[in-house]
Write an enzyme that holds these catalytic residues in place. Structure first.
Site, PDB file in Angstrom:
ATOM      1  N   GLY A  19       0.844  -1.193   0.000  1.00 12.70           N
ATOM      2  CA  GLY A  19       0.000   0.000   0.000  1.00 12.70           C
ATOM      3  C   GLY A  19       0.876   1.238   0.000  1.00 12.70           C
ATOM      4  O   GLY A  19       2.071   1.190  -0.342  1.00 12.70           O
ATOM      5  N   GLY A  22       4.205   1.043   2.224  1.00 14.28           N
ATOM      6  CA  GLY A  22       5.153   0.074   1.682  1.00 14.28           C
ATOM      7  C   GLY A  22       5.796   0.555   0.399  1.00 14.28           C
ATOM      8  O   GLY A  22       7.019   0.430   0.216  1.00 14.28           O
ATOM      9  N   PHE A 122     -11.585  19.853   5.996  1.00 12.88           N
ATOM     10  CA  PHE A 122     -11.811  18.500   6.498  1.00 12.88           C
ATOM     11  C   PHE A 122     -12.038  18.558   7.999  1.00 12.88           C
ATOM     12  O   PHE A 122     -11.565  19.475   8.684  1.00 12.88           O
ATOM     13  CB  PHE A 122     -10.597  17.610   6.180  1.00 12.88           C
ATOM     14  CG  PHE A 122     -10.957  16.366   5.422  1.00 12.88           C
ATOM     15  CD1 PHE A 122     -11.246  16.415   4.069  1.00 12.88           C
ATOM     16  CD2 PHE A 122     -11.001  15.136   6.055  1.00 12.88           C
ATOM     17  CE1 PHE A 122     -11.563  15.270   3.364  1.00 12.88           C
ATOM     18  CE2 PHE A 122     -11.320  13.980   5.363  1.00 12.88           C
ATOM     19  CZ  PHE A 122     -11.605  14.048   4.007  1.00 12.88           C
ATOM     20  N   GLN A 243     -11.385   3.788  15.167  1.00 14.92           N
ATOM     21  CA  GLN A 243     -12.218   4.870  14.657  1.00 14.92           C
ATOM     22  C   GLN A 243     -13.385   4.320  13.850  1.00 14.92           C
ATOM     23  O   GLN A 243     -13.204   3.494  12.948  1.00 14.92           O
ATOM     24  CB  GLN A 243     -11.391   5.785  13.754  1.00 14.92           C
ATOM     25  CG  GLN A 243     -12.189   6.973  13.237  1.00 14.92           C
ATOM     26  CD  GLN A 243     -11.284   7.978  12.556  1.00 14.92           C
ATOM     27  OE1 GLN A 243     -10.997   7.864  11.373  1.00 14.92           O
ATOM     28  NE2 GLN A 243     -10.816   8.965  13.305  1.00 14.92           N
ATOM     29  N   HIS A 245     -15.913   5.524  11.219  1.00 16.94           N
ATOM     30  CA  HIS A 245     -16.139   6.644  10.298  1.00 16.94           C
ATOM     31  C   HIS A 245     -17.618   6.979  10.321  1.00 16.94           C
ATOM     32  O   HIS A 245     -18.464   6.079  10.240  1.00 16.94           O
ATOM     33  CB  HIS A 245     -15.697   6.273   8.884  1.00 16.94           C
ATOM     34  CG  HIS A 245     -15.540   7.457   7.987  1.00 16.94           C
ATOM     35  ND1 HIS A 245     -16.612   8.193   7.524  1.00 16.94           N
ATOM     36  CD2 HIS A 245     -14.431   8.040   7.462  1.00 16.94           C
ATOM     37  CE1 HIS A 245     -16.166   9.180   6.761  1.00 16.94           C
ATOM     38  NE2 HIS A 245     -14.846   9.103   6.706  1.00 16.94           N
ATOM     39  N   LEU A 255     -17.409   3.251   2.222  1.00 16.92           N
ATOM     40  CA  LEU A 255     -17.059   4.576   2.726  1.00 16.92           C
ATOM     41  C   LEU A 255     -17.609   5.709   1.852  1.00 16.92           C
ATOM     42  O   LEU A 255     -17.499   5.680   0.634  1.00 16.92           O
ATOM     43  CB  LEU A 255     -15.535   4.698   2.797  1.00 16.92           C
ATOM     44  CG  LEU A 255     -14.978   6.041   3.269  1.00 16.92           C
ATOM     45  CD1 LEU A 255     -15.358   6.299   4.713  1.00 16.92           C
ATOM     46  CD2 LEU A 255     -13.458   6.064   3.107  1.00 16.92           C
ATOM     47  N   THR A 257     -16.620   9.519   1.775  1.00 14.97           N
ATOM     48  CA  THR A 257     -15.556  10.347   2.323  1.00 14.97           C
ATOM     49  C   THR A 257     -16.057  11.564   3.089  1.00 14.97           C
ATOM     50  O   THR A 257     -17.102  12.145   2.771  1.00 14.97           O
ATOM     51  CB  THR A 257     -14.607  10.836   1.209  1.00 14.97           C
ATOM     52  OG1 THR A 257     -13.652  11.736   1.766  1.00 14.97           O
ATOM     53  CG2 THR A 257     -15.369  11.595   0.127  1.00 14.97           C
ATOM     54  N   GLU A 258     -15.267  11.938   4.107  1.00 13.87           N
ATOM     55  CA  GLU A 258     -15.501  13.168   4.850  1.00 13.87           C
ATOM     56  C   GLU A 258     -15.420  14.383   3.929  1.00 13.87           C
ATOM     57  O   GLU A 258     -15.941  15.454   4.236  1.00 13.87           O
ATOM     58  CB  GLU A 258     -14.427  13.261   5.941  1.00 13.87           C
ATOM     59  CG  GLU A 258     -14.732  14.185   7.077  1.00 13.87           C
ATOM     60  CD  GLU A 258     -13.743  13.978   8.210  1.00 13.87           C
ATOM     61  OE1 GLU A 258     -13.530  14.935   8.952  1.00 13.87           O
ATOM     62  OE2 GLU A 258     -13.201  12.872   8.351  1.00 13.87           O
ATOM     63  N   ARG A 289     -14.041  12.944  13.748  1.00 17.06           N
ATOM     64  CA  ARG A 289     -14.879  11.791  13.393  1.00 17.06           C
ATOM     65  C   ARG A 289     -15.542  11.122  14.587  1.00 17.06           C
ATOM     66  O   ARG A 289     -16.684  10.667  14.500  1.00 17.06           O
ATOM     67  CB  ARG A 289     -14.032  10.766  12.627  1.00 17.06           C
ATOM     68  CG  ARG A 289     -13.683  11.238  11.230  1.00 17.06           C
ATOM     69  CD  ARG A 289     -12.718  10.302  10.541  1.00 17.06           C
ATOM     70  NE  ARG A 289     -12.511  10.725   9.156  1.00 17.06           N
ATOM     71  CZ  ARG A 289     -11.660  10.133   8.329  1.00 17.06           C
ATOM     72  NH1 ARG A 289     -10.923   9.125   8.749  1.00 17.06           N
ATOM     73  NH2 ARG A 289     -11.532  10.571   7.091  1.00 17.06           N
ATOM     74  N   HIS A 356     -13.588   1.887  10.662  1.00 15.19           N
ATOM     75  CA  HIS A 356     -12.810   2.438   9.562  1.00 15.19           C
ATOM     76  C   HIS A 356     -11.300   2.328   9.743  1.00 15.19           C
ATOM     77  O   HIS A 356     -10.582   2.014   8.799  1.00 15.19           O
ATOM     78  CB  HIS A 356     -13.185   3.916   9.391  1.00 15.19           C
ATOM     79  CG  HIS A 356     -12.493   4.619   8.274  1.00 15.19           C
ATOM     80  ND1 HIS A 356     -12.581   4.189   6.957  1.00 15.19           N
ATOM     81  CD2 HIS A 356     -11.709   5.724   8.260  1.00 15.19           C
ATOM     82  CE1 HIS A 356     -11.883   5.012   6.180  1.00 15.19           C
ATOM     83  NE2 HIS A 356     -11.328   5.935   6.950  1.00 15.19           N
ATOM     84  N   ARG A 397      -7.997   9.645  15.107  1.00 13.70           N
ATOM     85  CA  ARG A 397      -7.272  10.201  13.962  1.00 13.70           C
ATOM     86  C   ARG A 397      -8.104  11.255  13.237  1.00 13.70           C
ATOM     87  O   ARG A 397      -9.302  11.070  13.019  1.00 13.70           O
ATOM     88  CB  ARG A 397      -6.906   9.086  12.969  1.00 13.70           C
ATOM     89  CG  ARG A 397      -6.258   9.610  11.701  1.00 13.70           C
ATOM     90  CD  ARG A 397      -5.841   8.478  10.771  1.00 13.70           C
ATOM     91  NE  ARG A 397      -6.945   7.760  10.176  1.00 13.70           N
ATOM     92  CZ  ARG A 397      -7.672   8.187   9.127  1.00 13.70           C
ATOM     93  NH1 ARG A 397      -7.426   9.376   8.583  1.00 13.70           N
ATOM     94  NH2 ARG A 397      -8.639   7.452   8.631  1.00 13.70           N
ATOM     95  N   SER A 402      -4.171  10.054   7.593  1.00  9.39           N
ATOM     96  CA  SER A 402      -3.740   8.677   7.313  1.00  9.39           C
ATOM     97  C   SER A 402      -2.849   8.627   6.073  1.00  9.39           C
ATOM     98  O   SER A 402      -1.791   7.993   6.085  1.00  9.39           O
ATOM     99  CB  SER A 402      -4.941   7.746   7.140  1.00  9.39           C
ATOM    100  OG  SER A 402      -5.771   8.187   6.088  1.00  9.39           O
TER     101      SER A 402
END
Length: 594
Positions: A19, A22, A122, A243, A245, A255, A257-258, A289, A356, A397, A402
């Site tokens: 991801g 990595g 955000f 968390q 979401h 999801l 998104t925020e 959140r 989440h 968070r 993230s």
């Protein structure tokens, strides 16, 4: 059993997980000339980072005044003062640098009319130490993670990083001194077991959201790095903090998104009321959140939910210009149509809080080095991203931190490996004679088990137990019962049976091995949550009332500390929160409000 019973492949560094963290670590290592292997259960551009939507935070100040000091303050505040302030300062100061670097890798950020990187507001991100919402989330429409993953993968192809796709890491290799010497992994296509022997091992395996029944996480998010670390004697930090979401599609968990609320979306109850004004008068729908999730659950529990069962609320963007929705939120419109059967241009989206993100993980410092409880680095072992606990997120968070975490600490872990290899601090030590015994015994049990527990049924029981006993709100008796139930489920996991004993593409074996990791995460979560007798961030207990001494149920006198869960005997210990930043003044504890 000797070390010659399985093949051994040698590298300077092996990274488990492809991801964002990595891939970012791999770029650092490969471009420095280190022979680097990246193991991944899926093709790199299918890693879970691809699902990130809203943006990556950085105080660029492109559209208005902003400063990394304010970003740091928001992150410490969002963490409910459980984040380590040295790591938070490091991340927020590095944010502009890594975002511009990503742009130079080919990241197609949206642009303002002036040609600068587009940034949206955000939740929890404010200017001037909480004065008003600020635009800090650098976005590529609502597919930021997708764009990021492709940019990072292409850069790795350019750097000749060696990928091992559709391989599952099974266990860490450690010697008697505790140094990590690599991993043992399974090639899914052939069933072959191979040792990846390396000077440095980086875990970038992501989170474990699949311990919950309702989750935004992909099916591959089974906590593999956490399970491997726990079995190798590494404690897991702050695993009680998960968390939820606020906006997963009701009934599907996918999801939303925020960034939808960042573009002007409003949460409404059955009376069409904008209820967040009651819970966060200043930030409203852009509160952090955990605050929004609890407000939504409160509305539902008090009978103001929507739908025939009154079990969700509505996310309304019908007041926005359709052109804005098509430009800034095209993926969200598609998700809403596909999973809720609703075009958000015409009608609100039904949403409910959904698991989440894990704030806890393998303990690391801000350099990406895995650390023992006393703070000393575990030689040869590094971690970054959601699997790691630096701890920049503390008890909760902030959105878009993230993706920033992936970039900053993926790069930092890579730099630490380079420094340690070049200084001679780590090298390719001899493998212990019996290094493969434990892993081969695990595989043998699966291959010979008869009359055992069904993998799918056991996993479902685990997920439903976690959802019921350790969700958005937590209750004393439910947590005590949850610990007992998870211990019982662990007994079933120890005797799971797979009917198919074949080697080639045996997904039943992979799922059983993933369940071995999920149970370790579930134990760590439930035991840690039951033990923490306060409310903080995402961990909210009914028996921690809001008082003058403990505002919002937070008990700084007794519980301002990190939890460390040890697999041996479900043991718990604690360590202090780092309140000393690298350079700026410490951010003192106070009541968190929006």
């Amino acid at each position: 059993m000797s070390k010659l019973t399985i093949p051994v492949r040698k590298f300077d560094a092996v990274i488990v997980g492809a991801g964002g963290s990595g891939l970012r670590a791999a770029i650092q290592l490969s471009e420095a000339g280190l022979k680097t292997a990246v193991l991944s259960k899926v093709f790199p551009t299918r890693s879970h980072t691809v699902a990130a939507q809203g943006g990556v935070s950085a105080s660029l100040g492109n559209s208005e005044e902003d400063h990394w000091h304010w970003h740091m303050y928001d992150t410490v505040k969002g963490s409910d003062w459980l984040g380590d302030q040295d790591a938070i300062e490091y991340m927020c100061r590095k944010a502009p640098e890594v975002v511009v670097e990503l742009e130079h890798f080919g990241m197609p950020f949206d642009r303002t009319d002036e040609g600068k990187i587009y940034q949206r507001p955000f939740g929890g991100h404010m200017s001037n130490f909480g004065e008003k919402p600020v635009r800090r989330a650098c976005a590529a429409a609502d597919r930021t993670g997708h764009a990021m993953l492709h940019a990072l993968y292409q850069r790795n192809v350019r750097a000749n990083t060696q990928f091992f796709v559709e391989w599952m890491a099974l266990d860490l290799i450690r010697d008697d001194s505790g140094q990590v010497l690599g991993v043992i992994a399974l090639e899914m296509e052939t069933g072959e077991v191979v040792a990846f022997h390396a000077k440095a091992t980086i875990f970038a395996t992501g989170g474990a959201g699949r311990i919950f029944y309702s989750s935004t996480n992909a099916f591959i998010n089974t906590g593999d790095g956490l399970g491997m670390a726990a079995r190798a004697g590494i404690p897991l930090e702050d695993m009680e903090f998960w968390q939820f979401h606020p906006t997963g599609v009701a009934g599907a968990g996918v999801l939303i998104t925020e960034g939808v609320r960042g573009e002007g979306g409003i949460l409404r109850n059955s009376a069409n009321e904008r209820f967040m004004e009651r819970y966060a008068p200043n930030a409203k729908d852009l509160a952090s959140r955990d605050v929004v999730s609890r407000a939504m659950v409160t509305e539902i529990n008090e009978g103001r939910g929507c739908g025939p069962n009154k079990d969700f609320v509505l996310l309304d963007i019908t007041h926005l210009d359709p052109a804005t929705i098509m430009k800034r939120l095209p993926g969200i419109r598609e998700i809403s149509i596909q999973f809720a059967g609703i075009d958000p241009i015409k009608a609100p989206i039904p949403v409910v809080p959904t698991c989440h993100y894990q704030m806890g993980g393998v303990p690391t410092n801000y350099k990406g080095q895995v650390v023992a409880p006393d703070g000393t680095p575990v030689r040869g072992f590094y971690a970054a991203g959601e699997v790691a606990c630096a701890s920049v997120h503390g008890a909760n968070r902030l959105g878009t931190n993230s993706l920033l975490d992936l970039l900053v600490f993926g790069k930092a872990s890579g730099d630490s490996v380079i420094e340690d290899v070049q200084s001679g601090a780590i090298g390719l030590k001899e493998l212990p004679e019996n290094f493969a015994d434990f892993t081969m015994a695990r595989l043998k049990r699966l291959n010979t088990q008869t009359g055992g527990a069904d993998v799918n049924e056991t996993r479902l029981e685990l997920q439903r137990t976690m959802q019921k006993h350790c969700g958005v709100f937590r209750f004393k008796d439910m947590l005590v019962d949850g610990v007992a139930k998870i211990v019982e489920i662990e007994k079933a996991v120890a005797r799971t049976e797979i009917k198919d004993k074949s080697q080639v593409w045996n997904t039943a074996r992979v799922e059983a091995l993933e369940l071995d990791n999920l149970i370790e995460v579930a134990k760590a979560t439930m035991v840690s949550a039951e033990a923490r007798k306060e409310s903080r961030g995402a961990h909210v207990r009914d028996d921690a009332p809001d008082t003058a001494a403990n505002p919002n149920g937070r008990d700084d006198v007794n519980w301002h500390k990190h939890t460390l869960w040890q697999r041996e005997g479900n043991g718990l210990s604690y360590k202090p929160v780092i309140m000393t930043p690298l350079s700026v003044e410490s951010i003192a504890l106070k009541t968190r409000s929006y």
